[in-house]
Scaffold this active site. Sequence first.
Site, mmCIF file in Angstrom:
data_model
loop_
_atom_site.group_PDB
_atom_site.id
_atom_site.type_symbol
_atom_site.label_atom_id
_atom_site.label_comp_id
_atom_site.label_asym_id
_atom_site.label_seq_id
_atom_site.Cartn_x
_atom_site.Cartn_y
_atom_site.Cartn_z
ATOM 1 N N GLY A 31 0.805 -1.217 0.000
ATOM 2 C CA GLY A 31 0.000 0.000 0.000
ATOM 3 C C GLY A 31 0.836 1.263 0.000
ATOM 4 O O GLY A 31 0.521 2.234 -0.701
ATOM 5 N N GLU B 82 10.075 4.151 6.633
ATOM 6 C CA GLU B 82 10.105 2.691 6.769
ATOM 7 C C GLU B 82 11.004 2.326 7.939
ATOM 8 O O GLU B 82 12.138 2.776 8.033
ATOM 9 C CB GLU B 82 10.631 2.058 5.481
ATOM 10 C CG GLU B 82 11.027 0.593 5.598
ATOM 11 C CD GLU B 82 9.898 -0.293 6.100
ATOM 12 O OE1 GLU B 82 10.142 -1.060 7.066
ATOM 13 O OE2 GLU B 82 8.786 -0.224 5.541
ATOM 14 N N VAL C 105 8.269 5.001 13.117
ATOM 15 C CA VAL C 105 7.276 5.996 13.521
ATOM 16 C C VAL C 105 6.820 5.720 14.950
ATOM 17 O O VAL C 105 6.497 4.580 15.309
ATOM 18 C CB VAL C 105 6.088 5.999 12.549
ATOM 19 C CG1 VAL C 105 4.955 6.874 13.063
ATOM 20 C CG2 VAL C 105 6.541 6.469 11.171
ATOM 21 N N GLU D 290 -4.023 -24.280 -0.809
ATOM 22 C CA GLU D 290 -2.863 -24.226 -1.690
ATOM 23 C C GLU D 290 -1.788 -25.224 -1.241
ATOM 24 O O GLU D 290 -1.801 -25.694 -0.105
ATOM 25 C CB GLU D 290 -2.268 -22.809 -1.676
ATOM 26 C CG GLU D 290 -3.252 -21.740 -2.091
ATOM 27 C CD GLU D 290 -2.817 -20.342 -1.716
ATOM 28 O OE1 GLU D 290 -3.296 -19.386 -2.357
ATOM 29 O OE2 GLU D 290 -2.010 -20.189 -0.770
ATOM 30 N N HIS E 278 -1.913 -12.627 7.064
ATOM 31 C CA HIS E 278 -2.785 -11.795 6.233
ATOM 32 C C HIS E 278 -3.742 -10.975 7.098
ATOM 33 O O HIS E 278 -4.958 -11.137 7.006
ATOM 34 C CB HIS E 278 -3.578 -12.675 5.267
ATOM 35 C CG HIS E 278 -2.727 -13.486 4.357
ATOM 36 N ND1 HIS E 278 -2.899 -14.839 4.159
ATOM 37 C CD2 HIS E 278 -1.666 -13.139 3.586
ATOM 38 C CE1 HIS E 278 -1.990 -15.279 3.307
ATOM 39 N NE2 HIS E 278 -1.233 -14.272 2.952
#
Length: 567
Positions: free
Chosen positions: A58, A77, A279, A389, A503
């Site tokens: 994103g 980052e 951050v 999977e 996820h």
Amino acid sequence: MSSIPDASMTRRRFLGVSAGVGAAGAVGLALGQGSARGDAIPTSEQRVRAVVIGSGLGGAIAAYRLAKAGVRTVVLERGRRWPITPAGDTFPPFLRPDRRSSYLTPSPVFPMQPPALYRPYTGLFEKVVGDGMSVLCGAGVGGSTLVYAGAWIRPDEAVFSRLLPSVDYAELDRVHYPRAARMVGIAPIPDDVLAHPNYLGTRLYLDQARRAGLPAERVPNALDWDVVRAELAGHAVPSVTVGEYFSGVNSGARNSVDRNYLAAAERGGSVTVAPLHRVTGIGMDRNGRYRVGADRIDEDGTVLERVTLVAEAVFCAAGSAGTTRLLVRARDTGTLPELNEHVGRHWGNNGDRIYLRGLVPEATGAPQGGPISIAIRDQRDPGDPVVVEFGPAPLPFEAHLMPVPGFGGCEPVGEFRYDPATGDARLHWPRDGDAAAQRSVREVLLRLVRADGGVTGLGTALDSVLGPGLDDLPAPLSRLARAATEAPAGLYDLGDTDPVTWHPLGGATLDTACDNIGRVHGYRGLYVTDAALIPGSTGACNPSWTIAALVERCLDRILAEDAGPVF
């Protein structure tokens, strides 16, 4: 002088800092880290037009789109760069972890990795521990795309529309899914690679699905298959072709976003990526500008400088866990008190269930060439979709084992809550939040087992078939392999031991915490552009493609309507 004075100077400075997806992005708490030599930590402040927090999928898309619009932007980052070296030694081997394997912890945090002790380092993985569920996050420029399996699958329209009915799937299908696919570069496994001996397990999985009457397909992967061919020909360091893709791909075959979206953003000249900037908080000044605090650290985590960026716009793209923790802290500590009650809520684990299947009657391959290339995908019932999977593993010898990650239905019932004692927001997840996924994934796997004749094909002769034996596998893999052979039907659910998701989705979702394109309610110029937008599930699919498409959609509107009037 500020550590980030302008784009050109920033690039010169940060390329000198350990040059080289993410779920936790740039966010972290400055706990237990001191300044170099015990000196007072210097501070700096810099005015910028836009800040992007996080450099994963994103964040990279946001940076690229802002660059195309000519918006001077700084991307923060927390991790380092991970450049692919000619020697092919950028990333640590999965079964021989070292200090590159985890982010500022003294031991590995990835499930199934062997134990090790080392000096903490700004490595690849962070485990965000919660109640009932933990989250595994990637760290580094490129975020979790450095270390994910790379499978890109999108849900069918009926499934998607149940999850996000206010989003036009036809538009995503026509514009945004294809745009993201072109930019990253995705393609299914080619015939010649699939035919190679290293891909015995992948071919077997296709055949297992056929015997069970289950719909299996080749799925697109964010991979350069020509580099995979070079691996197989001996012209590139063996990586994905020997199952080494969980902790980075040393051959350079992976199309992580630091090599496409983010690289293009940096080439434009208006975007600066600042690695090793963690951050610590976000607030506003009396003039309505955002103040983003960050610690500039070295690769050992020592704080070198405390940086404040003052900006007209902030794009939160630290991944579901990182963005949500940042916003919940800001609301509940009063630095952004107008954030609404939906911030922190509507979170889910995408229905992740990861099994280890033991006692497979046929040879499964060693090593098992990867990455994930084949999926059984059944979305005929929009209310109960399921994907299972084959996740090849770097096994050193034939062990009749198959890792099989799956996804099913998931309700967004998780929530991050602020804990004043720690100064952080902690995930709370009910253990039955993915009960539907547990049932659906297991039923698919039981169909595979029954079609193979059950687990009696090897039986008590297992050790003689295996040769070295399961106990000769690297620990803790040997323990898990033994557990799989002893589990009912040879199916061992790794979530029973250590519930974890790769996820995470939600926490600052569309139409609740944000409007329909990611503008955060209550604050002009504050945006969410990552997995936090999605309420808990992408319809039993690996979420990368849907995240990318949604972020592209959001940036279309944000840049058309807000670039200029707002920032």
